[in-house]
Structures are given as C-alpha cells and as structure tokens.
Write a protein that holds these residues in place. Sequence first.
Motif, mmCIF file in Angstrom:
data_model
loop_
_atom_site.group_PDB
_atom_site.id
_atom_site.type_symbol
_atom_site.label_atom_id
_atom_site.label_comp_id
_atom_site.label_asym_id
_atom_site.label_seq_id
_atom_site.Cartn_x
_atom_site.Cartn_y
_atom_site.Cartn_z
ATOM 1 N N LYS A 63 -22.230 -27.114 44.928
ATOM 2 C CA LYS A 63 -21.234 -26.489 44.042
ATOM 3 C C LYS A 63 -21.489 -25.016 43.752
ATOM 4 C CE LYS A 63 -19.015 -30.392 43.152
ATOM 5 N NZ LYS A 63 -17.609 -30.588 43.550
ATOM 6 N N VAL A 73 -28.147 -16.944 40.721
ATOM 7 C CA VAL A 73 -28.845 -17.741 39.708
ATOM 8 C C VAL A 73 -30.253 -17.194 39.465
ATOM 9 C CG1 VAL A 73 -29.928 -20.008 39.337
ATOM 10 C CG2 VAL A 73 -27.516 -19.842 40.059
ATOM 11 N N GLN A 76 -30.817 -13.881 37.440
ATOM 12 C CA GLN A 76 -30.546 -13.899 35.994
ATOM 13 C C GLN A 76 -31.867 -13.991 35.236
ATOM 14 O OE1 GLN A 76 -27.363 -13.374 34.890
ATOM 15 N NE2 GLN A 76 -27.129 -13.152 37.113
ATOM 16 N N TRP A 84 -27.662 -22.234 30.232
ATOM 17 C CA TRP A 84 -27.214 -22.611 31.580
ATOM 18 C C TRP A 84 -25.951 -23.477 31.513
ATOM 19 C CZ3 TRP A 84 -27.635 -19.969 35.566
ATOM 20 C CH2 TRP A 84 -28.814 -19.299 35.911
ATOM 21 N N GLU A 87 -23.161 -21.179 31.181
ATOM 22 C CA GLU A 87 -22.860 -20.515 32.469
ATOM 23 C C GLU A 87 -22.070 -21.445 33.389
ATOM 24 O OE1 GLU A 87 -23.171 -17.575 34.285
ATOM 25 O OE2 GLU A 87 -23.444 -16.791 32.266
ATOM 26 N N VAL A 88 -22.552 -22.685 33.515
ATOM 27 C CA VAL A 88 -21.903 -23.640 34.425
ATOM 28 C C VAL A 88 -20.487 -23.944 33.936
ATOM 29 C CG1 VAL A 88 -22.043 -25.978 35.359
ATOM 30 C CG2 VAL A 88 -24.122 -24.595 35.161
ATOM 31 N N MET A 91 -18.270 -21.155 34.862
ATOM 32 C CA MET A 91 -17.879 -21.211 36.279
ATOM 33 C C MET A 91 -16.690 -22.150 36.465
ATOM 34 S SD MET A 91 -19.721 -19.041 37.692
ATOM 35 C CE MET A 91 -20.544 -18.036 36.463
ATOM 36 N N ALA A 97 -14.430 -23.312 39.239
ATOM 37 C CA ALA A 97 -15.370 -24.069 40.082
ATOM 38 C C ALA A 97 -14.982 -25.541 40.055
ATOM 39 C CB ALA A 97 -16.801 -23.888 39.571
ATOM 40 N N LEU A 99 -15.711 -28.645 39.469
ATOM 41 C CA LEU A 99 -16.758 -29.461 38.852
ATOM 42 C C LEU A 99 -16.123 -30.492 37.925
ATOM 43 C CD1 LEU A 99 -19.100 -26.499 37.835
ATOM 44 C CD2 LEU A 99 -19.692 -28.278 39.491
ATOM 45 N N LEU A 111 -30.847 -26.447 36.679
ATOM 46 C CA LEU A 111 -31.030 -24.986 36.681
ATOM 47 C C LEU A 111 -32.183 -24.570 35.773
ATOM 48 C CD1 LEU A 111 -27.287 -23.890 36.732
ATOM 49 C CD2 LEU A 111 -28.942 -23.750 38.619
ATOM 50 N N ARG B 82 -20.983 -2.987 44.920
ATOM 51 C CA ARG B 82 -20.724 -4.029 43.945
ATOM 52 C C ARG B 82 -19.353 -4.645 44.226
ATOM 53 N NH1 ARG B 82 -19.473 -7.951 40.626
ATOM 54 N NH2 ARG B 82 -19.387 -7.588 38.387
ATOM 55 N N LEU B 85 -15.843 -10.668 44.270
ATOM 56 C CA LEU B 85 -15.377 -11.874 44.942
ATOM 57 C C LEU B 85 -15.798 -11.812 46.400
ATOM 58 C CD1 LEU B 85 -11.789 -11.678 43.400
ATOM 59 C CD2 LEU B 85 -13.787 -12.910 42.496
ATOM 60 N N PRO B 144 -26.233 -12.448 30.616
ATOM 61 C CA PRO B 144 -25.922 -12.809 32.003
ATOM 62 C C PRO B 144 -25.019 -11.769 32.648
ATOM 63 C CG PRO B 144 -25.250 -14.561 30.455
ATOM 64 C CD PRO B 144 -25.635 -13.378 29.641
ATOM 65 N N GLY B 145 -25.049 -11.724 33.976
ATOM 66 C CA GLY B 145 -24.250 -10.755 34.732
ATOM 67 C C GLY B 145 -25.105 -10.184 35.844
ATOM 68 N N THR B 192 -9.948 -18.861 41.303
ATOM 69 C CA THR B 192 -10.607 -17.706 40.696
ATOM 70 C C THR B 192 -9.618 -16.559 40.593
ATOM 71 O OG1 THR B 192 -12.668 -18.387 41.768
ATOM 72 C CG2 THR B 192 -12.597 -16.141 40.890
ATOM 73 N N TRP B 258 -9.277 -9.753 34.555
ATOM 74 C CA TRP B 258 -10.252 -8.661 34.662
ATOM 75 C C TRP B 258 -9.942 -7.509 33.720
ATOM 76 C CZ3 TRP B 258 -14.495 -10.159 37.022
ATOM 77 C CH2 TRP B 258 -14.395 -11.213 37.929
#
Lengths: 118, 400
Positions: A63, A73, A76, A84, A87-88, A91, A97, A99, A111, B82, B85, B144-145, B192, B258
């Motif tokens: 996935k 991953v 990070q 986590w 985050e998931v 997604m 995603a 899932l 994770l 950068r 996608l 995060p990022g 997405t 975005w």
Amino acid sequence: MRNTSILGAAACAAIAAAALAGSAVRAAAVAAPPNPNVTVSVTLPAERQLFKDGAGADLARAKCQICHSSDYVFTQPPMTRAQWLAEVTKMKNVYGAPLEESQLEPIAAYLVTQNGKE
Amino acid sequence: MRRSSFLIGGAAVSGLATLSARSRALAQETITEPFANGARPLGSFPQKRPLIVLTSRPPQLETPFRLFNEGVFTPNDAFFVRWHLAGIPTKVDGRAFRIKVHGLVDNELALSIDDLRRGFEPVEIPAVCQCSGNSRGFFNPRVPGGQWANGAMGNARWRGARLGDVLKRAGVKAGAVQVRFNGLEMPVLPTTPDFIKALDMDLATSPDVIVAYEMNGGNLPLLNGFPVRLVVPGYFATYWVKMLDDIEVIAAADQNFWMKTAYRIPAVGDGCIQPGQTTPTTPITKMRVRSFITSLADGDKISGGRRRVQGIAFDGGSGIARVDFSSDGGATWTQAALGADYGKYSFRQWSVALDAQAGRSYHLACRATAHDGAVQPATACWTPGGYLRNIIESLSVSAG
C-alpha cells in the motif's frame, strides 16, 4: 574555492566585493545554449525498497509504495503510533490511498517498528 | 539556534561529528544532516550532478550546501528538485509541447515554445526559487513533510515571456479573479488531487511573473520543468508550476486541495505560532528574509590568521539592504560587504574579514536586513506545515 582567500588587512572589503562579482560572472556562463525544440528523454534510477520484514510488512509494501517510494517513510522524523496513524489516515482521506479502515492500525503499528518513537 | 545542538537518536552531535559525517559523504556517497533520520544517499539523476536524495519517486533532490559558495547562480545540474506526484513524464517533446490558455478569455490560445520565444518580448530575471518547506528538518518539534535541510533553494537567471503579455494576447474577460496553473505532473491514482496552483489577477499580470523557457541561459532540466515553468519572483516555489501546459482564467478563488488545504500558513501575526496552537490559515505567499554563511560549515577547522568569510542573502523581493556578521554568537556585529547586485529577487553575496586566532573557537552568525525593513529573527519561526523558517543561522568553527 573555499578557504583559499586570505586577504591583506586594508583592502579586504573592497577586494572581497570584487571577488564576489567575479565568481558570479563565472557561474553565470555555464549552461549549454537553449534549444527547446528537442525531445528530452530520461531514465530515472531505480528506487530502494526499505520496508524490513515483520508483522505488517506485506501490507506496507503493498500500500505504501503505490504513489511514492518507501524513503518517504524513512526520511520522516521518528514518530509515535498515534502520529503514524494520523499519517496513514491522511494518506487514505486526503490522497485517496486504497486502504480499508481495518488496515490503518496494523500499518501504523508496523511503521512504529520501522521508524518509531515512544 | 546552533546547528550543532540538535539531537540525533538522543546523543548530542558535536561539530566534529558533523565534520566527520561530511567527510564520510565523499567516501560512501551519503550525507548526514544534523537532525534525526538525517542520513541521505547522494543519487545520480538525469541532467544532474550527484544530489541529496530525499525521495526517489517522485524525485526530491537537495543541493549539497557547499555548492552555494561556488557562485551567486546555482548551476542547472545542481538545482534542487521537488515534485509532489509521481506521474511525471520521463519524455517531453519540446517541439510538440503546447500551453493552453483558456477560461475567461476572448481567444483561447495554444502556444508552442517557439510562439512564446518569438511572439512576446523576452525578459530575463535573476530570482531565487525556494521550496516552501526548505529547512523543515530543522523544525523543533519536527513536522511531517519533505525533510529538507537548507538546500531546497537555488538562484537562476530565468528568461521567458511575461504572463501578463500572454494573458493580454488571450484577452481577459470581465469578472476574472484568478489565474490557475497546471502542468504535466499527474497523480499516480485518480483519487489524489492533481497539483494545481492559482494566483490573484493583479499578481498574475504584474510585470515580473514570467513563463520561463530558459534557465541560466540553457534549457530547463527535465526535472526542473522542461520546457517551461512559471516563475513568480519573490514567492515560494510552490507557485512555480513546472512543465506548465495549462493556464486558465477563473471567476472565483480556486478551491482545489493545493490552494485550499495544503501550503497554508497561520493567518495570525507574522504567521509563526506555538506548537499545538490552532489558527485560521491563509495561502503561503512571499519568502522571508534569510542569509547563510557558505564558505564554512559547522565544525570546520580553520587556520589562524585573516580570512574572508562569504555567504548569501535574499528575501521575498524587496532586496537585501545589509548583512551583519558576528563571530561571537551574536554579542557584537559588523557589517559585511555586499557583492554585485543582480536585482531584488536574486541571491546577494556578502563577505567579511575574520581574524582567527589559533586555539580559539568562533560561533559565527549572519543576519540580513531587507529593503522593506524586515530583519532575520533570533528565534525560530514555527508553523504546522514546516514553512517560513528564517532564523539567524549560526555555526561554530575552531582555529588551529
């Protein structure tokens, strides 16, 4: 060029300004002449598969490498199970995603074993 | 604020550890940034010299920081990369490429690159392109990022046609509010959101916003958006849409992900907040004033005597008024000499003399002031997205 210029006391600032201008001009003169009427074709290097074996690895490999490589991953900061899970969930909810709800917790738990903290 | 005080896996990293990490980089093709999970391979990507790999798909590549000491312009093959996608084409035919101009216009256009080059007055603008998330890895607490160090930026001479001239050719109708930009970058799954950005009409038609077909006198590398990208001088790179093939004039503020959800900063005060605070948000716009020492790295050993310390500074388009330098951790400051002026959007090089005595350590810092009066702060800006870092940078060296 670093660390090579040791300048005399009085002229330091003036010479420095001139030297800066000189290095700029050299750097500006590098690129090949433009010709946009070409076809540019590139080959991107293979990606690394970084998910290590363990409970949940199959799910993460299936996935979490659909849309991007697994290095996303591992670069990070180490994250908690709750982070986590967020985050998931992001997604799934934000980027779509594929899932099931029931897969979110097991992936988050896996994770944490890969890049986690308490 | 000291780069050497960050923790990796609970252990403080000394300047020496940083230095040995850099030497190891040469031998093993990896580099270790001074924050947790900072180990990165150097990777060979097409049309690029070895760059620091954050993610390989989509490519996200950082310029090794020492390269910023080599000149005021960042060479095309060293320029950071950068993408959002992973659906980016690996083959682009510059001759067949067309930019569609449509929406609230009198005449729809489909412009080739030759049309852009021959049909519009060419303008060339030196400008810094900096990722909104540049330096995100230094955030504390981390967010995060993309975990960039300071190398998600570059300075180039961009040549192209004014977006305003292109829009004039199309004829903007009454009621136009924004211009929306899309490129060849596509999501892997249709679920997405496609990467689309928008600018308000007055900015889009301002004279410095260009559709650029040249970078430093050459073609754009494919990974930087061949054959054309939008250049919005002074603004963060999120607006500089790559492989730009679609320009649409729209009647209401764009609501796509975005713009509406991502790339936003707190809409309070100067945009910097306390971790955990929640606020209304607004789209990120102009860059904040920054400066860096480029001729020395944290932990370097230098010889005693007089030497020139050199660096760069830039802001969001007012230009650099002065750079001050400190060799005692910010207790006292001396004004640096500014290098050649390539315009208000460019890196401005600076230099200063440092008298180093053998056996002593120096805590070096630089602080830029922009023409609009903005000065770099002594404390770090924190934002939930990991944007806007512009703290006074510092590093330590010892003279032997």
